[in-house]
Write a protein that holds these residues in place. Structure first.
Motif, PDB file in Angstrom:
ATOM      1  N   ASP A 161      33.814  45.085  33.907  1.00  0.00           N
ATOM      2  CA  ASP A 161      34.314  46.443  33.712  1.00  0.00           C
ATOM      3  C   ASP A 161      35.835  46.509  33.883  1.00  0.00           C
ATOM      4  O   ASP A 161      36.424  47.569  33.830  1.00  0.00           O
ATOM      5  N   THR A 162      36.460  45.365  34.127  1.00  0.00           N
ATOM      6  CA  THR A 162      37.895  45.306  34.376  1.00  0.00           C
ATOM      7  C   THR A 162      38.616  44.938  33.085  1.00  0.00           C
ATOM      8  O   THR A 162      38.221  44.005  32.398  1.00  0.00           O
ATOM      9  N   THR A 163      39.666  45.658  32.772  1.00  0.00           N
ATOM     10  CA  THR A 163      40.413  45.385  31.542  1.00  0.00           C
ATOM     11  C   THR A 163      41.345  44.200  31.743  1.00  0.00           C
ATOM     12  O   THR A 163      41.665  43.813  32.859  1.00  0.00           O
ATOM     13  N   GLU A 164      41.815  43.652  30.613  1.00  0.00           N
ATOM     14  CA  GLU A 164      42.764  42.542  30.687  1.00  0.00           C
ATOM     15  C   GLU A 164      44.031  42.952  31.408  1.00  0.00           C
ATOM     16  O   GLU A 164      44.600  42.180  32.169  1.00  0.00           O
ATOM     17  N   ALA A 165      44.486  44.183  31.195  1.00  0.00           N
ATOM     18  CA  ALA A 165      45.707  44.657  31.861  1.00  0.00           C
ATOM     19  C   ALA A 165      45.527  44.650  33.375  1.00  0.00           C
ATOM     20  O   ALA A 165      46.431  44.284  34.119  1.00  0.00           O
ATOM     21  N   GLN A 166      44.351  45.044  33.859  1.00  0.00           N
ATOM     22  CA  GLN A 166      44.112  45.035  35.303  1.00  0.00           C
ATOM     23  C   GLN A 166      44.062  43.606  35.824  1.00  0.00           C
ATOM     24  O   GLN A 166      44.518  43.338  36.925  1.00  0.00           O
ATOM     25  N   LEU A 167      43.489  42.694  35.043  1.00  0.00           N
ATOM     26  CA  LEU A 167      43.434  41.303  35.478  1.00  0.00           C
ATOM     27  C   LEU A 167      44.824  40.695  35.564  1.00  0.00           C
ATOM     28  O   LEU A 167      45.047  39.758  36.320  1.00  0.00           O
ATOM     29  N   GLU A 168      45.757  41.218  34.769  1.00  0.00           N
ATOM     30  CA  GLU A 168      47.104  40.675  34.756  1.00  0.00           C
ATOM     31  C   GLU A 168      47.995  41.210  35.877  1.00  0.00           C
ATOM     32  O   GLU A 168      49.132  40.800  35.994  1.00  0.00           O
ATOM     33  N   ARG A 169      47.492  42.132  36.698  1.00  0.00           N
ATOM     34  CA  ARG A 169      48.292  42.591  37.832  1.00  0.00           C
ATOM     35  C   ARG A 169      48.518  41.411  38.760  1.00  0.00           C
ATOM     36  O   ARG A 169      47.590  40.704  39.120  1.00  0.00           O
ATOM     37  N   LEU A 170      49.751  41.223  39.151  1.00  0.00           N
ATOM     38  CA  LEU A 170      50.106  40.092  40.003  1.00  0.00           C
ATOM     39  C   LEU A 170      50.397  40.582  41.418  1.00  0.00           C
ATOM     40  O   LEU A 170      51.028  41.627  41.595  1.00  0.00           O
ATOM     41  N   TYR A 171      49.956  39.827  42.392  1.00  0.00           N
ATOM     42  CA  TYR A 171      50.223  40.141  43.790  1.00  0.00           C
ATOM     43  C   TYR A 171      50.788  38.914  44.475  1.00  0.00           C
ATOM     44  O   TYR A 171      50.197  37.832  44.421  1.00  0.00           O
ATOM     45  N   LYS A 172      51.940  39.099  45.106  1.00  0.00           N
ATOM     46  CA  LYS A 172      52.601  38.027  45.840  1.00  0.00           C
ATOM     47  C   LYS A 172      51.681  37.528  46.958  1.00  0.00           C
ATOM     48  O   LYS A 172      50.946  38.314  47.551  1.00  0.00           O
ATOM     49  N   PRO A 173      51.715  36.233  47.271  1.00  0.00           N
ATOM     50  CA  PRO A 173      50.867  35.711  48.344  1.00  0.00           C
ATOM     51  C   PRO A 173      51.145  36.386  49.686  1.00  0.00           C
ATOM     52  O   PRO A 173      52.295  36.679  50.018  1.00  0.00           O
ATOM     53  N   VAL A 174      50.068  36.637  50.422  1.00  0.00           N
ATOM     54  CA  VAL A 174      50.154  37.218  51.766  1.00  0.00           C
ATOM     55  C   VAL A 174      49.246  36.391  52.676  1.00  0.00           C
ATOM     56  O   VAL A 174      48.085  36.138  52.347  1.00  0.00           O
ATOM     57  N   PHE A 175      49.792  35.986  53.827  1.00  0.00           N
ATOM     58  CA  PHE A 175      48.980  35.271  54.811  1.00  0.00           C
ATOM     59  C   PHE A 175      48.198  36.298  55.618  1.00  0.00           C
ATOM     60  O   PHE A 175      48.790  37.096  56.337  1.00  0.00           O
ATOM     61  N   VAL A 176      46.879  36.287  55.488  1.00  0.00           N
ATOM     62  CA  VAL A 176      46.041  37.189  56.270  1.00  0.00           C
ATOM     63  C   VAL A 176      45.624  36.517  57.581  1.00  0.00           C
ATOM     64  O   VAL A 176      45.150  37.177  58.491  1.00  0.00           O
ATOM     65  N   MET A 177      45.815  35.205  57.663  1.00  0.00           N
ATOM     66  CA  MET A 177      45.656  34.456  58.900  1.00  0.00           C
ATOM     67  C   MET A 177      46.743  33.387  58.891  1.00  0.00           C
ATOM     68  O   MET A 177      46.788  32.555  57.985  1.00  0.00           O
ATOM     69  N   LYS A 178      47.645  33.467  59.874  1.00  0.00           N
ATOM     70  CA  LYS A 178      48.768  32.535  59.914  1.00  0.00           C
ATOM     71  C   LYS A 178      48.481  31.391  60.883  1.00  0.00           C
ATOM     72  O   LYS A 178      47.847  31.595  61.916  1.00  0.00           O
ATOM     73  N   PRO A 179      48.988  30.193  60.555  1.00  0.00           N
ATOM     74  CA  PRO A 179      48.847  29.089  61.499  1.00  0.00           C
ATOM     75  C   PRO A 179      49.720  29.334  62.728  1.00  0.00           C
ATOM     76  O   PRO A 179      50.678  30.109  62.667  1.00  0.00           O
TER      77      PRO A 179
END
Length: 136
Positions: free
Chosen positions: A31-49
């Motif tokens: 149900d997701t469009t190609e435009a939505q799939l192309e949204r980019l998100y910068k990496p985020v550490f949700v658990m850091k060493p």
């Protein structure tokens, strides 16, 4: 009842009854469009060493979890030199997305600054920790 037949070009409006048109995390991939799939998100550490100390011969382990779109690639560096999987450095990724760098056996020369870089098309993020290995 013209509203029942509203369609966007290239997109199906099949939704479960009672579900809003807003961004639902449960939305199915088809149900997701190609435009939505192309949204980019910068990496985020949700658990850091974390920085660690150990004795020579013990196992040193750094754990992390990173998210982003597309899923980021991770690279490890020790004092500026890139680390690859070899007989003392193991990079493991579990099913839950937690990644580990395992150093076994830890030696005094493993002491120093360890940096993990998470990178995708949207950008890069780094975390630096220290390892202190006490010689015997």
């Amino acid at each position: 009842m013209a509203q029942d037949k509203i369609r966007s070009p290239g997109r199906s409006l099949s939704r479960s009854p009672g579900r809003s048109a807003s961004r639902s995390p449960a939305r199915r991939l088809d149900d997701t469009t190609e435009a939505q799939l192309e949204r980019l998100y910068k990496p985020v550490f949700v658990m850091k060493p974390s920085s660690i100390k150990c004795s020579e011969g013990q196992t040193a382990r750094f754990d992390l979890k990173v998210v982003g779109r597309p899923m980021p690639d991770t690279y490890w560096f020790h004092n500026g030199q890139q680390i690859i999987n070899d007989y003392t450095h193991k990079i493991v990724i579990k099913e839950d997305g937690v990644q580990s760098l395992i150093i076994v056996p830890a030696l005094p020369q493993d002491s120093g600054e360890w940096t993990v870089v998470a990178q995708n098309r949207a950008g890069r993020t780094t975390v630096t920790v220290n390892l202190s290995v006490d010689g015997k």
